[in-house]
Design an enzyme around this catalytic site. Structure first.
Site, PDB file in Angstrom:
ATOM      1  N   ASP A  35     -91.894 -51.198 -81.766  1.00 49.65           N
ATOM      2  CA  ASP A  35     -92.772 -50.664 -80.718  1.00 49.65           C
ATOM      3  C   ASP A  35     -94.231 -50.831 -81.103  1.00 49.65           C
ATOM      4  OD1 ASP A  35     -90.567 -49.914 -79.378  1.00 49.65           O
ATOM      5  OD2 ASP A  35     -90.593 -47.847 -80.123  1.00 49.65           O
ATOM      6  N   GLU A  37     -95.619 -53.169 -83.005  1.00 46.82           N
ATOM      7  CA  GLU A  37     -96.093 -54.534 -82.775  1.00 46.82           C
ATOM      8  C   GLU A  37     -96.273 -54.814 -81.288  1.00 46.82           C
ATOM      9  OE1 GLU A  37     -94.201 -57.447 -86.016  1.00 46.82           O
ATOM     10  OE2 GLU A  37     -92.835 -55.911 -85.259  1.00 46.82           O
ATOM     11  N   PHE A  38     -95.321 -54.280 -80.501  1.00 49.51           N
ATOM     12  CA  PHE A  38     -95.417 -54.472 -79.052  1.00 49.51           C
ATOM     13  C   PHE A  38     -96.734 -53.874 -78.539  1.00 49.51           C
ATOM     14  CE2 PHE A  38     -94.708 -53.433 -74.618  1.00 49.51           C
ATOM     15  CZ  PHE A  38     -94.066 -54.565 -74.134  1.00 49.51           C
ATOM     16  N   SER A  84     -75.617 -56.019 -43.847  1.00 52.99           N
ATOM     17  CA  SER A  84     -74.853 -55.053 -44.636  1.00 52.99           C
ATOM     18  C   SER A  84     -73.402 -55.525 -44.675  1.00 52.99           C
ATOM     19  CB  SER A  84     -74.970 -53.665 -44.035  1.00 52.99           C
ATOM     20  OG  SER A  84     -74.476 -53.699 -42.727  1.00 52.99           O
ATOM     21  N   GLU A 115     -67.230 -57.013 -57.791  1.00 57.93           N
ATOM     22  CA  GLU A 115     -68.421 -56.451 -58.456  1.00 57.93           C
ATOM     23  C   GLU A 115     -68.494 -54.962 -58.166  1.00 57.93           C
ATOM     24  OE1 GLU A 115     -71.801 -58.374 -56.669  1.00 57.93           O
ATOM     25  OE2 GLU A 115     -70.861 -60.329 -56.917  1.00 57.93           O
ATOM     26  N   ASP A 119     -75.241 -47.831 -55.939  1.00 58.62           N
ATOM     27  CA  ASP A 119     -75.648 -46.924 -54.871  1.00 58.62           C
ATOM     28  C   ASP A 119     -77.132 -46.580 -55.001  1.00 58.62           C
ATOM     29  OD1 ASP A 119     -75.476 -45.324 -52.692  1.00 58.62           O
ATOM     30  OD2 ASP A 119     -74.468 -43.669 -53.711  1.00 58.62           O
ATOM     31  N   ARG A 138     -85.106 -53.494 -47.446  1.00 57.37           N
ATOM     32  CA  ARG A 138     -84.232 -53.985 -46.392  1.00 57.37           C
ATOM     33  C   ARG A 138     -84.826 -53.733 -44.996  1.00 57.37           C
ATOM     34  NH1 ARG A 138     -79.074 -54.408 -43.859  1.00 57.37           N
ATOM     35  NH2 ARG A 138     -78.947 -52.500 -42.675  1.00 57.37           N
ATOM     36  N   LYS A 291     -66.397 -60.611 -52.903  1.00 58.58           N
ATOM     37  CA  LYS A 291     -67.058 -61.758 -52.274  1.00 58.58           C
ATOM     38  C   LYS A 291     -66.251 -63.026 -52.545  1.00 58.58           C
ATOM     39  CE  LYS A 291     -71.538 -59.707 -53.293  1.00 58.58           C
ATOM     40  NZ  LYS A 291     -72.655 -59.696 -54.233  1.00 58.58           N
ATOM     41  N   LYS A 315     -65.039 -48.587 -50.576  1.00 58.91           N
ATOM     42  CA  LYS A 315     -65.742 -47.376 -51.027  1.00 58.91           C
ATOM     43  C   LYS A 315     -64.791 -46.460 -51.792  1.00 58.91           C
ATOM     44  CE  LYS A 315     -69.351 -46.239 -48.924  1.00 58.91           C
ATOM     45  NZ  LYS A 315     -70.561 -46.238 -48.338  1.00 58.91           N
TER      46      LYS A 315
HETATM   47  S1  IVH Z   1     -73.896 -58.035 -51.489  1.00 58.32           S
HETATM   48  C1  IVH Z   1     -74.514 -60.387 -47.676  1.00 58.32           C
HETATM   49  N1  IVH Z   1     -73.314 -56.808 -53.725  1.00 58.32           N
HETATM   50  O1  IVH Z   1     -74.512 -52.446 -50.457  1.00 58.32           O
HETATM   51  C2  IVH Z   1     -74.152 -59.587 -48.877  1.00 58.32           C
HETATM   52  N2  IVH Z   1     -74.368 -55.549 -52.005  1.00 58.32           N
HETATM   53  O2  IVH Z   1     -73.777 -52.712 -47.163  1.00 58.32           O
HETATM   54  C3  IVH Z   1     -75.249 -58.708 -49.294  1.00 58.32           C
HETATM   55  N3  IVH Z   1     -74.869 -53.228 -52.636  1.00 58.32           N
HETATM   56  O3  IVH Z   1     -77.133 -53.611 -48.481  1.00 58.32           O
HETATM   57  C4  IVH Z   1     -74.877 -57.582 -50.132  1.00 58.32           C
HETATM   58  N4  IVH Z   1     -74.038 -53.339 -54.671  1.00 58.32           N
HETATM   59  O4  IVH Z   1     -77.723 -52.626 -50.752  1.00 58.32           O
HETATM   60  C5  IVH Z   1     -73.853 -56.678 -52.497  1.00 58.32           C
HETATM   61  N5  IVH Z   1     -72.752 -55.878 -55.783  1.00 58.32           N
HETATM   62  C6  IVH Z   1     -73.296 -55.759 -54.561  1.00 58.32           C
HETATM   63  C7  IVH Z   1     -73.866 -54.547 -54.104  1.00 58.32           C
HETATM   64  C8  IVH Z   1     -74.389 -54.479 -52.814  1.00 58.32           C
HETATM   65  C9  IVH Z   1     -74.648 -52.568 -53.780  1.00 58.32           C
HETATM   66  C10 IVH Z   1     -75.495 -52.622 -51.426  1.00 58.32           C
HETATM   67  C11 IVH Z   1     -76.570 -53.452 -50.810  1.00 58.32           C
HETATM   68  C12 IVH Z   1     -76.119 -53.747 -49.399  1.00 58.32           C
HETATM   69  C13 IVH Z   1     -75.031 -52.731 -49.194  1.00 58.32           C
HETATM   70  C14 IVH Z   1     -73.910 -53.322 -48.358  1.00 58.32           C
END
Ligand code: IVH
Length: 673
Positions: A35, A37-38, A84, A115, A119, A138, A291, A315
């Site tokens: 710290d 040095e930083f 969303s 993933e 929140d 957003r 995804k 959820k």
């Molecule tokens: S992907 C088109 N990945 O959840 C895809 N969203 O309703 C864009 N969020 O608005 C979102 N963790 O604020 C993605 N690993 C994650 C996320 C994530 C939290 C939130 C984000 C988004 C909402 C989805």
């Protein structure tokens, strides 16, 4: 000979090096430099930047502390809309999603990246030529607020990317801004002491913080950011997973909790694992995001009006239990605010026994249609304090319950009819000067360490009040040793201590006196701001509404409260009396007269950030009082003046060498004694 070019190069090299250390510390959790040095390098960079303003750069690591340049936010259109995700709540729905994707891809094999769903509040950050250019919230999905200055203060967000890492010329990275649990707890404790409304969960706290007008306050709150989506042309990979791995290499914080799943069973396993394991994470999560991995397949699947077809959120269930409502009690705070509390049959919820739940206000009680004896559902979601989310109405059909809960109409402590100011959810007892918990509460607040730092606790305040010796904060200064000695449990020594402590409080700086007055919504930070802008109590008292709201961070609510406070003659009397007793009602002028030799022969190291004065001001104070300020801790150091954010290495060194560590209050006391 040093040329201008050398200077520019040195500045650039320092910036790059410091950002590398920031990344190691804040993203990788693996510091690469001490710290000390930083700090030294940061100091050098600050000095060079001050000397050569022509090489200014908004992405310099020195800007992480936040500058005070912004006010209000400009709205910016998103180049790619911020959509969303569709929500699911059961594995059944996850299976439906999985099958839907399979059908739409006409039986082609596909992978799903699982993933965590963080929140917090979402953010889209644009980089051009490896530099952070803009960060936008957003908003409504099409347009958001430009919060670049605030996002720059978040240490884990890279300001510039490594030169040869192969990132595209221009891209957007999306992620979630979060307030870690520990910070959330700290912030709420502070707000509780202020009787300010608590943040219900870290999400609200993060979005509230991101919208503050003063980036310096944002910087002090230690937000963090996790990134989960890369957008733009010429992205490095063909899959979402590859792109996130690249983003991680470029310096972004990308969660390790990310898995490429080949089967539905692997997705279920990921869900089950993280449903419990997430409780050990430093930040709040509320689900899982799934995804489709291939970007080509994502394009084939496309979008509905609101959501991508290639992704979905699952959820987590909030933990919920059923228990019986026994009683509703009401607490009266220092400002007269009434808090209804549900007393419940004890029940085990998310690992702790819950006996009480906040009911917030009269509207909530009414909307739940609560009856005593009801079976109620208590939940602990992202919220710290459990809440009642509903009533089991079926139970009422089979069993008689007690009477309906009506919010009280009179103060439980003094019987005064309650009022509810227009536009507010809370009820108040208006009997400020006659309602005991309010009177005692104000005095208790006045004597706290961060205010006048008078050496008494709530029990003593209670005793002195019961004995009729104090009714308001000014009465403290009329206490006499004889009065105290006549009371039980008081001896000469403790009486003298209190007298000395009262005497000492007369040199407590103006901003802490102002804070101690307990004006509603005037917490420590606001008090300091008001003191700096208005200099003394008379000018503050004379300030009209327009002048007050023109001050950064002072909104309508605070301005009205300040005006209301000074309008009240009883408060004017108290202030008049405090003035005659010799309390500081103006900012101290720094004059020759402030010189002393109280710190003569002492070597003091300053580290961290402070609430009351800047580091430079503390340095000046040390020198004015005859002390010596040095940059590094050694055997010769007498004190370490420690603020927030102090590095662990420094702390450890000081502890090993047995150096006394003091906070700013203690330091200010040292020089005011
Ligand atoms: S992907 C088109 N990945 O959840 C895809 N969203 O309703 C864009 N969020 O608005 C979102 N963790 O604020 C993605 N690993 C994650 C996320 C994530 C939290 C939130 C984000 C988004 C909402 C989805």
């Amino acid at each position: 000979m040093t040329t201008m070019n050398d200077m520019e190069n040195r500045i650039k090299a320092l910036r790059e090096e410091l950002e590398r250390h920031n990344h190691a510390y804040y993203v990788l959790n693996a510091p690469t430099i001490s710290d000390y040095e930083f700090d030294q390098k940061m100091r050098e960079l600050q000095d060079l930047e001050a000397a050569y303003p022509e090489y200014d750069d908004p992405n310099s690591p020195t800007r992480r502390v936040g500058s005070d340049l912004t006010k209000n936010f400009t709205q910016v259109a998103h180049r790619y809309p911020m959509l969303s995700l569709g929500n699911t709540y059961s594995k059944e729905e996850v299976r439906e999603f999985y099958e839907r994707v399979g059908r739409a891809l006409l039986g082609e094999p596909f992978e799903i990246v699982a993933e965590l769903k963080y929140d917090g509040t979402s953010i889209s950050v644009t980089y051009e030529e490896g530099q952070l250019r803009q960060a936008v919230t957003r908003g409504d999905g099409t347009r958001g607020d430009d919060v670049t200055a605030n996002v720059r203060t978040i240490r884990s967000v890279p300001l510039r990317l490594p030169a040869n890492a192969g990132c595209p010329e221009r891209f957007e990275v999306r992620g979630e801004i979060l307030l870690p649990w520990t910070e959330f707890d700290r912030l709420n404790k502070e707000r509780e002491a202020q009787e300010e409304p608590l943040f219900a969960n870290p999400r609200n706290a993060a979005s509230g913080t991101l919208k503050l007008q003063d980036p310096r306050i944002v910087a002090s709150r230690k937000l963090d950011a996790y990134f989960y989506y890369l957008l733009g042309e010429n992205l490095p990979g063909e899959t979402h997973y590859e792109n996130l791995c690249a983003a991680r290499r470029w310096g972004f914080k990308v969660s390790e909790a990310m898995k490429v799943c080949q089967t539905l069973q692997e997705i279920y396993d990921f869900i089950d694992y993280w449903d419990t394991e997430r409780k050990n994470l430093p930040v709040a999560t509320d689900g899982i995001v799934l995804k489709v991995n291939s970007l080509r397949q994502q394009r084939n699947l496309g979008y509905t009006a609101k959501n991508p077809r290639w992704a979905i959120a699952y959820k987590f269930q909030a933990e919920r239990e059923v228990t019986t409502l026994r009683e509703v009690s009401y607490q009266v705070g220092r400002t007269g605010a009434i808090t209804p509390v549900a007393n419940l049959d004890p029940v085990l919820l998310a690992g702790t026994i819950v006996k009480r739940a906040s009911l917030h206000n009269a509207d909530i009680i009414e909307s739940l249609d609560l009856h005593l004896g009801d079976h109620v559902f208590v939940e602990k979601g992202g919220e710290i304090i459990p809440k009642i989310v509903g009533v089991d109405t079926d139970y009422r059909e089979t069993r008689a319950v007690g009477e309906k809960v009506h919010f009280i109409t009179r103060c439980p402590e003094c019987g005064t009819p309650l009022v509810r100011p227009e536009g507010e959810a809370a009820h108040y007892c208006p009997n400020e000067t006659g309602c005991p918990p309010q009177i005692k509460g104000r005095i208790e607040h006045f004597v706290t360490r961060k205010a006048l730092n008078i050496n008494i606790g709530p029990e003593t305040v209670e005793d002195l009040y019961e004995a009729g010796l104090i009714h308001d904060v000014a009465d403290l200064y009329t206490l006499k040793i004889e009065d105290l000695l006549r009371m039980e449990r008081w001896a000469m020594k403790s009486a003298r201590n209190l007298m000395k402590s009262l005497e000492d409080s007369k040199s407590v700086p103006f901003e802490r006196v102002l804070y101690g007055l307990g004006i509603r919504y005037v917490g420590e930070t606001v008090a300091k701001r008001l003191a700096t802008v208005f200099h003394d109590i008379d000018q503050l008292q004379a300030a009209p509404y327009e002048t007050l709201v023109a001050v950064d961070e002072i909104g309508e609510r605070i301005a009205l409260s300040v005006i209301e406070y000074f309008k009240d003659e009883r408060n004017q009397t108290i202030i008049g009396r405090l003035k005659t007793y010799g309390l500081q009602m103006a900012l101290a002028e720094t004059t020759e007269g402030d010189q002393s030799d109280k710190l003569k022969g002492l070597t003091i190291v300053i580290s961290g950030t402070f609430a009351h004065h800047s580091r430079d001001e503390y340095k000046a104070m040390i020198e004015r009082n005859g002390g010596k300020n040095t940059g590094s801790i050694s055997k010769k150091t007498d004190y370490l003046l420690a603020g927030e954010n102090m590095g662990p290495a420094k702390l450890e060194k000081a502890t090993t060498l047995g150096i006394k560590i003091i906070n700013e209050e203690e330091f200010l006391n040292m020089i005011s004694e």
